[in-house]
Design a protein around this motif. Sequence first.
Motif, mmCIF file in Angstrom:
data_model
loop_
_atom_site.group_PDB
_atom_site.id
_atom_site.type_symbol
_atom_site.label_atom_id
_atom_site.label_comp_id
_atom_site.label_asym_id
_atom_site.label_seq_id
_atom_site.Cartn_x
_atom_site.Cartn_y
_atom_site.Cartn_z
ATOM 1 N N PRO A 97 -46.991 -20.418 -43.670
ATOM 2 C CA PRO A 97 -48.239 -20.665 -42.946
ATOM 3 C C PRO A 97 -48.079 -21.726 -41.863
ATOM 4 N N GLY A 98 -48.582 -21.421 -40.675
ATOM 5 C CA GLY A 98 -48.527 -22.353 -39.556
ATOM 6 C C GLY A 98 -47.371 -22.148 -38.609
ATOM 7 N N ASP A 99 -46.410 -21.281 -38.969
ATOM 8 C CA ASP A 99 -45.266 -21.044 -38.090
ATOM 9 C C ASP A 99 -45.687 -20.288 -36.827
ATOM 10 N N VAL A 100 -44.850 -20.398 -35.792
ATOM 11 C CA VAL A 100 -45.093 -19.701 -34.522
ATOM 12 C C VAL A 100 -43.860 -18.864 -34.195
ATOM 13 N N VAL A 101 -44.092 -17.608 -33.789
ATOM 14 C CA VAL A 101 -42.995 -16.688 -33.485
ATOM 15 C C VAL A 101 -43.154 -16.146 -32.070
ATOM 16 N N ASP A 103 -52.940 -16.308 -42.400
ATOM 17 C CA ASP A 103 -52.247 -17.428 -43.040
ATOM 18 C C ASP A 103 -51.862 -18.523 -42.049
ATOM 19 N N GLY A 104 -52.294 -18.385 -40.775
ATOM 20 C CA GLY A 104 -52.002 -19.420 -39.781
ATOM 21 C C GLY A 104 -50.745 -19.201 -38.993
ATOM 22 N N VAL A 105 -49.954 -18.154 -39.307
ATOM 23 C CA VAL A 105 -48.785 -17.819 -38.486
ATOM 24 C C VAL A 105 -49.270 -17.259 -37.147
ATOM 25 N N THR A 106 -48.698 -17.743 -36.056
ATOM 26 C CA THR A 106 -49.050 -17.280 -34.722
ATOM 27 C C THR A 106 -47.914 -16.436 -34.163
ATOM 28 N N VAL A 107 -48.247 -15.217 -33.705
ATOM 29 C CA VAL A 107 -47.255 -14.308 -33.144
ATOM 30 C C VAL A 107 -47.528 -14.155 -31.656
#
Length: 497
Positions: free
Chosen positions: A470-474, A327-331
């Motif tokens: 979607p698109g968030d960075v953690v 979904d574009g989330v970057t971990v």
Amino acid sequence: MIPLPLARIAEITSGALAGMADPRAVVRGPVVIDSRAVEPGSLFVAIRGERVDGHDFAAQAIADGAVAVLASKPVEVPAVIVGDTVAALAALATAVCADLPETTVIGITGSAGKTTTKDLLARLTARIGPTVAPAGSFNNEIGHPLTVLKADEGTRYLVLELSARYVGDISHLTRVAPPKIGVVLNVGTAHLGVFGGKEAIAKAKGELVEALTSGGVAVLNADDPLVAAMAERTEARITWYGRAESADVRAEDVTVDARGRAAFTLRTPSGAAPVRLRLYGEHAVQNALAAAAAAYELGLPVATIAEELSEAEPRSRWRMEVTDRQDGVTVINDAYNANPESMRAAFGTLDALAGGRRRFAVIAALRELGEESAALNEDLGRLAGSAGLAGLFVVGPDAEPVLAGARAVAQDGASGVPGPDGANSPQEDQEDQKDQKDQKDGAAAAATVRITHVADAATAGAELSGLLAPGDVVLVKGPRAAGLERVAAVLLEGDRQ
């Protein structure tokens, strides 16, 4: 390892054969401390831990193919009985290393970056000869000799990490495997509470270069004054690395791309070549330079060094592992360990990688900082609070100083950041004005941050999962004891299904 009969192992360790052990039976390896890792021909070393006693698994180890057990009490199976199994393990590794005159031992120490540097250097040495290096961070009085015992007559390079909890620890490890090349990365604040100050940490790290002979090479960080001062503590020849123009092996024209990966020109006394790292974070440049300097001393051409550094991927888990979900989330999973310096590097990587995307962080209070613990953890909170986060999760029962720092920045953001006299000063010079602007920007961003204290990693993962879009960075980063890798596992679990 080198094949050894039990009689020889007993001689080396000053042990006694017991349990009908055949003195002619040969241990061919591996030497293990986990009974689940036993293979036919193994030697199982029974170590008493805080929660588990290895002696309880002696019979299972023999059933699974171990030749014998190295034990400190009778175990009713073939065994070598010694007074202290950890000391015996070190003695065995010392003897094996002494029987490998064609093996070059390279030791790496520092407050941060040992494992990444070790992984890079092991990749480089593998280009010129069979190499043994630990998986992960086997760098203490148990992991270090276990790694040494993986070497045999065909091993040409033994690349080792050396860690210290107390002064004298590194000196002990160098006696197990005397290094030909010693690499010192940095002196930071990891274990500050144990050592009592950075000077004591420098004293401990410098034991590596003190162990080098006049025929060895000390690879020292020219950018760290406490490391640079170690040149006076060794008989070995010095090779300098770093960003400084005086460094023998240095990085020039460093840039960082939108994914937080650095590129630079690798400059050596015999030429230069371009490097584009696949590792995340600008701090990886120093690790790459340290590995490059050691490899250069071994005779690798600069083009080969640059090629290998550019192709290297992260090898040890939970260290700047960057995963993009569907979904574009970057971990960013950098949960293996943490100290003030590595925390700053991690937030720098988050900033470079996130760009204009919404960002979150899950952190925990730093440990073993002694009298400076409260102040340094409050600084961590301020760092996190000014990182432009949409949400900050602080995990664990000792989180109050971190929370206080983060909330203080948020409060400053809500009320405006005053100048030195209570108002913004137009008379400040350009540099001071820029610093003040950065403070304002960070505080303004912090004014909207959601700061949450949670009891454990599982709770943090569950609560954060419901907030992500979607698109968030953690960023997930904390000390080993906090177990924050479980947060990353929760965030990525659904993506694997």
